[in-house]
Structure formats: structure tokens, C-alpha cells
Design a protein around this motif. Sequence first.
Motif, short mmCIF file in Angstrom:
data_model
loop_
_atom_site.label_atom_id
_atom_site.label_comp_id
_atom_site.label_asym_id
_atom_site.label_seq_id
_atom_site.Cartn_x
_atom_site.Cartn_y
_atom_site.Cartn_z
N TYR A 153 11.84 19.45 -14.36
CA TYR A 153 10.66 18.60 -14.18
C TYR A 153 9.72 19.36 -13.27
N ASP A 157 6.76 15.22 -7.23
CA ASP A 157 8.06 14.57 -7.32
C ASP A 157 8.02 13.04 -7.27
N LEU A 160 7.97 11.06 -10.62
CA LEU A 160 9.18 10.93 -11.43
C LEU A 160 9.95 9.72 -10.90
N THR A 163 14.51 8.85 -10.06
CA THR A 163 15.06 10.20 -10.04
C THR A 163 16.58 10.20 -9.98
N LEU A 179 14.06 19.99 -10.09
CA LEU A 179 12.70 19.54 -9.78
C LEU A 179 11.93 20.68 -9.13
#
Length: 187
Positions: A153, A157, A160, A163, A179
Motif C-alpha cells: 500500500y 497511512d 487505509l 489496517t 505500507l
Amino acid sequence: NLQIKTNNTMNVLFTNLMPKRISTKCTAIQPAEYLNKLGHKATYSTNPIPILNNFEVIVFSKWCDVQTLLASKKANLKTIWFADENLFSKEQVEEALKHKDSLDGIISNHEVFTQKCRDLGFDKQLIRIVPHHHCNFNNENVPFRESVSKVGYLGVDFQLHNTQEIKDFLKSYNVELTLKGQESCKY
């Protein structure tokens, strides 16, 4: 107040200055295709000014071109900016703020982006959250490959969601989630 005619169809124009970027497909081309499937009239154009009178709404995908913004208001269009990471572009924000009275709404990806919009000075615009823009409007299925061991990804952050649940799900298939922050992007 951003009011759009909804009793029949909407006529929506999507535009930006970078037609070859993948994000253009996700934030402009695919949404236009999807609205057309729903029976609305939607178009993507890199040269919108000559066709503004055919539309009710213009969505600026990433780049809010001031000349087009001002022409859109003169043509009585509702103006929406899907700023995405351009909220972190000093030049883009300064230009948009100079003409913020011509901007009716902003599409945000997350509460953090919404707060950043307010902190920057977009205080009268309607702001609505649409989760991260890679939405797969075409409902394309990617076949699962047994050999996949890592999923990546790339992005901010906090966009998302869930997670840990995603990591746990992938771990049950022996797949690792990696990530990488937005600073890893190379354009």
C-alpha cells in the motif's frame, strides 16, 4: 449551500491538467464512466472551458485550475475540488485560497484532510468525505495468485482504514502487508 438537481440527471464535467496520471483515471475518468452508467451525463476533459455551458457541475481532479474555476463560476456551475494530496502543495493551495469564494465544495479522503482544509482557510466550502479514491468503479476482479507473498500500500497511512484487520486477513493467507508513505512516491 451546494444543491444539485437530482430529480432527473446531473451533467457533470471532470477535469485536470495531468491526463496521463493513474490518479486521473481514479478521480476523474472512472467516476465519469460510473455516473454515465447510472444515467447521468458525465465527461472528462482536459480543455473544459469551451464546453462549460453543457454542464451543471465541474469537478477538479487534483489540480484546481484557476482560469477554469473562474470561467465555471461565470457559467453558473457548481465547483468542486477533489484535492487529494494537493492539499499539501503550497502552490496549489495558495492559488485555490485566492479564489476560494468561487469554490463551492471539496471532496476529502478522510477526517484529517477535512480538518486540514478548514485549517488552511476553506471555511465556507461544503466538504464531504469520499474514502480513498482508488475505488475500482469498474468492479474489476483481479484473480488471486497462489504465489503472492506480499501486498503493498503506497499512500498516506491514515487513509487505509482497518489496517489491522487487513493485516490479519492477509496473514491468514501467509501474505504480508507492506505500507509505504506518500513520500515514497516518485513521479
